[in-house]
Write a protein that holds these residues in place. Sequence first.
Motif, PDB file in Angstrom:
ATOM      1  N   GLU A 107       8.809 -29.362 -12.777  1.00 27.20           N
ATOM      2  CA  GLU A 107       8.185 -28.520 -11.752  1.00 27.20           C
ATOM      3  C   GLU A 107       7.885 -27.108 -12.243  1.00 27.20           C
ATOM      4  O   GLU A 107       7.819 -26.165 -11.464  1.00 27.20           O
ATOM      5  CB  GLU A 107       9.041 -28.489 -10.478  1.00 27.20           C
ATOM      6  CG  GLU A 107       9.213 -29.887  -9.882  1.00 27.20           C
ATOM      7  CD  GLU A 107      10.121 -29.945  -8.667  1.00 27.20           C
ATOM      8  OE1 GLU A 107      10.711 -28.907  -8.320  1.00 27.20           O
ATOM      9  OE2 GLU A 107      10.242 -31.028  -8.084  1.00 27.20           O
TER      10      GLU A 107
ATOM     11  N   SER B 195      13.686 -35.733  -1.931  1.00 27.50           N
ATOM     12  CA  SER B 195      12.948 -34.546  -2.330  1.00 27.50           C
ATOM     13  C   SER B 195      13.667 -33.310  -1.836  1.00 27.50           C
ATOM     14  O   SER B 195      14.390 -33.345  -0.854  1.00 27.50           O
ATOM     15  CB  SER B 195      11.562 -34.600  -1.711  1.00 27.50           C
ATOM     16  OG  SER B 195      10.983 -33.323  -1.724  1.00 27.50           O
TER      17      SER B 195
ATOM     18  N   HIS C  80       2.168 -30.223  -0.516  1.00 28.53           N
ATOM     19  CA  HIS C  80       2.993 -31.042  -1.425  1.00 28.53           C
ATOM     20  C   HIS C  80       2.261 -31.564  -2.659  1.00 28.53           C
ATOM     21  O   HIS C  80       2.913 -31.946  -3.624  1.00 28.53           O
ATOM     22  CB  HIS C  80       3.627 -32.264  -0.729  1.00 28.53           C
ATOM     23  CG  HIS C  80       4.612 -31.914   0.333  1.00 28.53           C
ATOM     24  ND1 HIS C  80       5.397 -30.798   0.287  1.00 28.53           N
ATOM     25  CD2 HIS C  80       4.932 -32.546   1.493  1.00 28.53           C
ATOM     26  CE1 HIS C  80       6.162 -30.755   1.361  1.00 28.53           C
ATOM     27  NE2 HIS C  80       5.890 -31.797   2.110  1.00 28.53           N
TER      28      HIS C  80
ATOM     29  N   HIS D  29      11.957 -31.039  -0.647  1.00 27.49           N
ATOM     30  CA  HIS D  29      11.117 -30.637   0.471  1.00 27.49           C
ATOM     31  C   HIS D  29      11.518 -31.458   1.679  1.00 27.49           C
ATOM     32  O   HIS D  29      12.069 -32.530   1.551  1.00 27.49           O
ATOM     33  CB  HIS D  29       9.637 -30.932   0.191  1.00 27.49           C
ATOM     34  CG  HIS D  29       9.098 -30.166  -0.973  1.00 27.49           C
ATOM     35  ND1 HIS D  29       8.822 -28.837  -0.905  1.00 27.49           N
ATOM     36  CD2 HIS D  29       8.820 -30.557  -2.220  1.00 27.49           C
ATOM     37  CE1 HIS D  29       8.353 -28.437  -2.076  1.00 27.49           C
ATOM     38  NE2 HIS D  29       8.356 -29.452  -2.891  1.00 27.49           N
TER      39      HIS D  29
ATOM     40  N   ASP E 266      17.858 -32.799  -6.889  1.00 27.43           N
ATOM     41  CA  ASP E 266      16.764 -33.690  -6.523  1.00 27.43           C
ATOM     42  C   ASP E 266      17.219 -34.821  -5.619  1.00 27.43           C
ATOM     43  O   ASP E 266      16.403 -35.526  -5.035  1.00 27.43           O
ATOM     44  CB  ASP E 266      16.105 -34.279  -7.781  1.00 27.43           C
ATOM     45  CG  ASP E 266      15.189 -33.248  -8.425  1.00 27.43           C
ATOM     46  OD1 ASP E 266      14.956 -32.206  -7.786  1.00 27.43           O
ATOM     47  OD2 ASP E 266      14.730 -33.496  -9.545  1.00 27.43           O
TER      48      ASP E 266
ATOM     49  N   ASP F  68       3.295 -25.913  -5.119  1.00 19.58           N
ATOM     50  CA  ASP F  68       3.778 -27.129  -4.457  1.00 19.58           C
ATOM     51  C   ASP F  68       5.293 -27.148  -4.347  1.00 19.58           C
ATOM     52  O   ASP F  68       5.846 -27.856  -3.505  1.00 19.58           O
ATOM     53  CB  ASP F  68       3.333 -28.369  -5.245  1.00 19.58           C
ATOM     54  CG  ASP F  68       1.849 -28.689  -5.043  1.00 19.58           C
ATOM     55  OD1 ASP F  68       1.305 -28.311  -3.999  1.00 19.58           O
ATOM     56  OD2 ASP F  68       1.251 -29.323  -5.926  1.00 19.58           O
ATOM     57  N   HIS F  69       5.986 -26.375  -5.207  1.00 17.67           N
ATOM     58  CA  HIS F  69       7.464 -26.525  -5.270  1.00 17.67           C
ATOM     59  C   HIS F  69       8.214 -25.196  -5.197  1.00 17.67           C
ATOM     60  O   HIS F  69       9.183 -25.050  -5.923  1.00 17.67           O
ATOM     61  CB  HIS F  69       7.862 -27.216  -6.562  1.00 17.67           C
ATOM     62  CG  HIS F  69       7.321 -28.581  -6.726  1.00 17.67           C
ATOM     63  ND1 HIS F  69       7.846 -29.670  -6.091  1.00 17.67           N
ATOM     64  CD2 HIS F  69       6.266 -29.031  -7.449  1.00 17.67           C
ATOM     65  CE1 HIS F  69       7.156 -30.748  -6.426  1.00 17.67           C
ATOM     66  NE2 HIS F  69       6.186 -30.394  -7.249  1.00 17.67           N
ATOM     67  N   ASP F  70       7.976 -24.242  -4.474  1.00 12.97           N
ATOM     68  CA  ASP F  70       7.343 -24.199  -3.190  1.00 12.97           C
ATOM     69  C   ASP F  70       7.092 -22.722  -2.950  1.00 12.97           C
ATOM     70  O   ASP F  70       7.490 -22.170  -1.950  1.00 12.97           O
ATOM     71  CB  ASP F  70       8.309 -24.825  -2.192  1.00 12.97           C
ATOM     72  CG  ASP F  70       7.706 -25.179  -0.856  1.00 12.97           C
ATOM     73  OD1 ASP F  70       6.467 -25.233  -0.760  1.00 12.97           O
ATOM     74  OD2 ASP F  70       8.460 -25.381   0.061  1.00 12.97           O
TER      75      ASP F  70
ATOM     76  N   MET G  17      14.063 -24.035  -6.845  1.00 15.32           N
ATOM     77  CA  MET G  17      12.820 -23.863  -6.089  1.00 15.32           C
ATOM     78  C   MET G  17      12.184 -22.529  -6.447  1.00 15.32           C
ATOM     79  O   MET G  17      12.873 -21.543  -6.650  1.00 15.32           O
ATOM     80  CB  MET G  17      13.107 -23.865  -4.580  1.00 15.32           C
ATOM     81  CG  MET G  17      13.753 -25.136  -4.070  1.00 15.32           C
ATOM     82  SD  MET G  17      12.635 -26.530  -4.158  1.00 15.32           S
ATOM     83  CE  MET G  17      11.549 -26.125  -2.810  1.00 15.32           C
TER      84      MET G  17
END
Lengths: 524, 205
Positions: free
Chosen positions: A231, B124, A176, B126, B113, A492-494, A389
Amino acid sequence: MSLSRRDLMKLGVVGGAALALPLERTVSAKSSAQGRLASSRLPRPFTMQFRTPPVLRPYRTDATTDFYKVYMKPLQAEVVPGLQTPLWGYNGLVPGPTVKVAQGRRTVMRQVNNLPGKHPVLSYTPWTSVHLHGSPSLPQYDGYASDITNPGQYKDYVYPNTQTGRTLWYHDHGLHHTAENVLMGLAAQYQLVDPLEQALPIPKGEFDVPLLVSDAMFASDGSLYFDNHSESGMFGDVVLVNGVPWPVMKVKRRKYRFRILNASISRSYQWSLDSGDPMTVIATDAGLMPQPQTVQRFRHGAAERYEVVIDFGKMPVGRRVVLRNTSPKNNIDYANTNKVMAFDVVADDFDRANNTVPDALNPTNPAMLLTAADAVRTRRLDLKRKHGMWTINGHTWDDVVKSKFSLVEASPREGDVEIWEIRNSSGGWFHPVHIHLIDFRILDRNGKPPMPHELGPKDVVYVGENETVRVVARFEGRGKYMIHCHNLVHEDHDMMSQFEVLADHDVSDPMSDPCKSLPEIDDV
Amino acid sequence: MSTTALPSSSSPGTDTAADAVSTGPGLAAQARAAGALSCIAALVHLAVAPEHFAEWAPAGVFLIVVAAGQLWLAQALWRGLSARLVPAAVLLTAGLVGLYVASRTIGLPVHPDTAGQGLGLGGSHHGGSQVPGGHGNGMPIVPGSGAEAAVETVGTLDLVCVVAELGALALLVGMLPVRQRRSVGNLLLAVGLCGWVVWGLVRFT
């Protein structure tokens, strides 16, 4: 218009709110964010002295192994004159100390996370995972992103050092926040030397110089300025070489070998010399090339290593040569990101030994002897942005985690040779793709031969806009290893997944040797 | 070319003055002006759709649908919109302005988001807590964003679009019958006042 004055007043109230409230919200958000340091406060290029990181010494050695201890800890550094910048460094140094090891001697590196419980600006808990980039480490010592070490914990990493001589680097790979941890300073070179390289008459000693190139942006209080551009990447307005903004280095009138590591979070570079002189590329990520390649300029993506020889022998004393950056597309450039560092030629006497580049360097590197005909299969990796993403074959590391780490993009058997076709169908992004564990050879790019500077063994490949690159590799090793974009913001994103090298027995799990809590115990 | 279609008569038993339709020699020009402004807003939506699509596909699709609706409205106003459709056009345009204000002040709950907020994932995209052995929160929070990450900032194209939509809204309200115009005007005034009051409460308390 058939509106009365009263109607207009009513509409004015709602119209004023519709215009003013969003604007006020935008302005107040910006004022609560970090204030970026004005470009007028930045140092002028070529006003600061070049330096190299110190070499780390082992604290203990035995017949087969060198033991090192590294403490990740916070520090304050005056990167921009007059300002203090909070950073994190291996042993409190940015960049961290260089490790130099001999082929065949094992390394055990204890990494102690003595970082604070929270990042001073971004408030995250800085767990870490240290990856030795370029090493065929066992899965549990490869810096697997989810194999984390929290503040107050430590882990002993074991490195075999069995591969050919090369420039590696150790850097953070924690899940992350790899980009933020590396930007804070958790990166350093690790040089592996082998007898072949030692026997060659190429520059050595003080003429073998590490250049760890990165970029950063600063806030008005001196702290690092963080902006990942939705990002997509972090791009600084200051170019740092070994942590110094646009340094100037004194050079003697002879050849120098520069081990250039692009340790930037996202930025790629295209190097050239303002004198118009050529550079001779002698090594790539995984060591010496079969033959040296002389180029006027070359492209260099994040995490790639290129070793070049520059000959200052024919230059007059007093001459200044500037290493320039003609930025590849889809970087964000600023006033002085087109320059990197300067070399001032001086009259000092010098050692004339090891001052040549032979025509053959390492013609028998195993990775470079592979051909497409050796491959037992071809696999494809598609690099795409999907629903905000970054993905590989539509997968993210979150998908790997949710699968309980069972999801893999490929599962070659140990010893298999495979072609991997890596495709970037976007015109808006480039992706430096890193495949852990293996060395590979680039077969072609969009069906054309690789660029001259890429004609060596690699572990990162620049997959540019609308490019399809084919690489060939033998999968030696066992277990699960990561594949990811080395634009660390993408990672990190991803944009990270994994593959598994299958074997019938003795396959290690990446999470099988977890960290321990402090205090340290000397049990290795 | 047809002219703007207007209500032909008042309903029996109603206040004739209040129900009187907007008439006059400039009405067709007013409708065309509203159409032109709606067209400008549609073009802005079309221009930004690809980048939104790349970021989050539903957002891109939404913008394309909005642009299509505004282009249809623009041609209808140019040709002579049925008066029955004017209130719907007012509603559509006011709704888009409201959506714009929400997206630039409090954020939209469907932004990618914030999609995980209801799942306890810290806003997030994630799985924030899915880090075996992790202590605390490993997700960096950039100052000035944080929980407000879903709030978009105002750019030049945003201003062009919202000014065009506000202009179209004013012209469309002006085309309503007097009674409807008064009601819609009062409603918009109330919404505007509420916006200012909420802003004041947030800003100064």
